[in-house]
Design a protein around this motif. Structure first.
Motif, mmCIF file in Angstrom:
data_model
loop_
_atom_site.group_PDB
_atom_site.id
_atom_site.type_symbol
_atom_site.label_atom_id
_atom_site.label_comp_id
_atom_site.label_asym_id
_atom_site.label_seq_id
_atom_site.Cartn_x
_atom_site.Cartn_y
_atom_site.Cartn_z
ATOM 1 N N HIS A 50 36.344 69.022 4.020
ATOM 2 C CA HIS A 50 37.021 68.400 2.876
ATOM 3 C C HIS A 50 36.179 68.481 1.600
ATOM 4 O O HIS A 50 36.727 68.649 0.507
ATOM 5 C CB HIS A 50 37.319 66.924 3.162
ATOM 6 N N ARG A 64 42.863 61.951 5.771
ATOM 7 C CA ARG A 64 41.409 62.007 6.023
ATOM 8 C C ARG A 64 40.648 62.075 4.704
ATOM 9 O O ARG A 64 39.620 61.415 4.532
ATOM 10 C CB ARG A 64 41.048 63.222 6.888
ATOM 11 N N HIS A 65 41.153 62.861 3.776
ATOM 12 C CA HIS A 65 40.530 62.999 2.456
ATOM 13 C C HIS A 65 40.451 61.632 1.769
ATOM 14 O O HIS A 65 39.396 61.233 1.279
ATOM 15 C CB HIS A 65 41.373 63.990 1.633
ATOM 16 N N LYS A 95 50.152 68.328 9.645
ATOM 17 C CA LYS A 95 48.719 68.603 9.501
ATOM 18 C C LYS A 95 48.256 68.406 8.062
ATOM 19 O O LYS A 95 47.174 67.885 7.825
ATOM 20 C CB LYS A 95 48.391 70.022 9.991
ATOM 21 N N GLU A 96 49.081 68.815 7.114
ATOM 22 C CA GLU A 96 48.735 68.610 5.699
ATOM 23 C C GLU A 96 48.668 67.120 5.368
ATOM 24 O O GLU A 96 47.780 66.670 4.642
ATOM 25 C CB GLU A 96 49.748 69.316 4.795
ATOM 26 N N ARG A 99 45.520 65.732 6.901
ATOM 27 C CA ARG A 99 44.353 66.170 6.113
ATOM 28 C C ARG A 99 44.226 65.336 4.838
ATOM 29 O O ARG A 99 43.137 64.905 4.482
ATOM 30 C CB ARG A 99 44.463 67.660 5.786
#
Length: 189
Positions: free
Chosen positions: A53, A14-15, A7-8, A11
């Motif tokens: 974010h 996505r960032h 998940k990290e 994320r």
């Protein structure tokens, strides 16, 4: 790999995707075209995901600016370290800086023209900005003599920034670009 690690990683991806999409849209259409709605469409995530974010457009622009400073630092370092003589190193750094501004106008605008809450010249200044400024300091150190080195670097950076902005706005004679740089470099060296 644990679920938390996955998940990290997702994320972080996505960032990066949001930052890349903002850069692409700004370079194509200008910063006024960059909205959270348009970014959400481009990255195929909802606006709430974007807001998870970044707090808004200004935070996205700031992230783009910090990323751009890392890229600028690398380009300035390559230019500076590719020359031994101080005058040649300054010229190479100046050419690299102005080329960066010319070739990436929206990125340059995010970094140094648009209002931002990124701290400059403080202990809270992001490392990427300190690295870019450090290249000015390093190239000017042999010529600083009794001048305050960081102030000297700020003045040289300001001169190059002025040339970059005025050139982009078609306020300077195109045919005199080299002559302007020659005058600046001669004054520094």
């Amino acid at each position: 790999m644990s679920v938390k690690e996955r998940k990290e990683r997702e994320r972080a991806e996505r960032h990066r995707l949001i930052i890349a999409a903002a850069r692409e849209l700004a370079e194509a259409e200008g910063w006024d075209a960059v909205t959270t709605r348009r970014l959400a469409e481009r990255v195929e995530y909802s606006q709430p995901v974007l807001y998870s974010h970044f707090s808004g457009k200004d935070a996205i622009v700031a992230a783009v600016a910090v990323e751009g400073c890392a890229e600028l630092a690398a380009e300035l370092r390559r230019a500076r370290t590719g020359r031994r003589a101080p005058k040649a190193a300054i010229r190479a750094l100046a050419d690299a800086y102005l080329g960066f501004a010319r070739d990436r106008p929206a990125l340059y605008e995010a970094m140094f023209v648009r209002p931002t809450d990124i701290p400059f010249g403080t202990d809270e200044t992001p490392a990427e900005l300190r690295e870019a400024f450090g290249e000015f300091v390093a190239v000017l150190e042999p010529l600083a003599a009794d001048r305050d080195l960081e102030t000297f670097a700020e003045v040289v950076w300001s001169a190059l920034h002025g040339l970059a902005v005025l050139t982009r706005a078609d306020r300077l004679r195109v045919s005199h670009h080299k002559a302007r740089l020659d005058v600046l470099i001669d004054q520094l060296a």
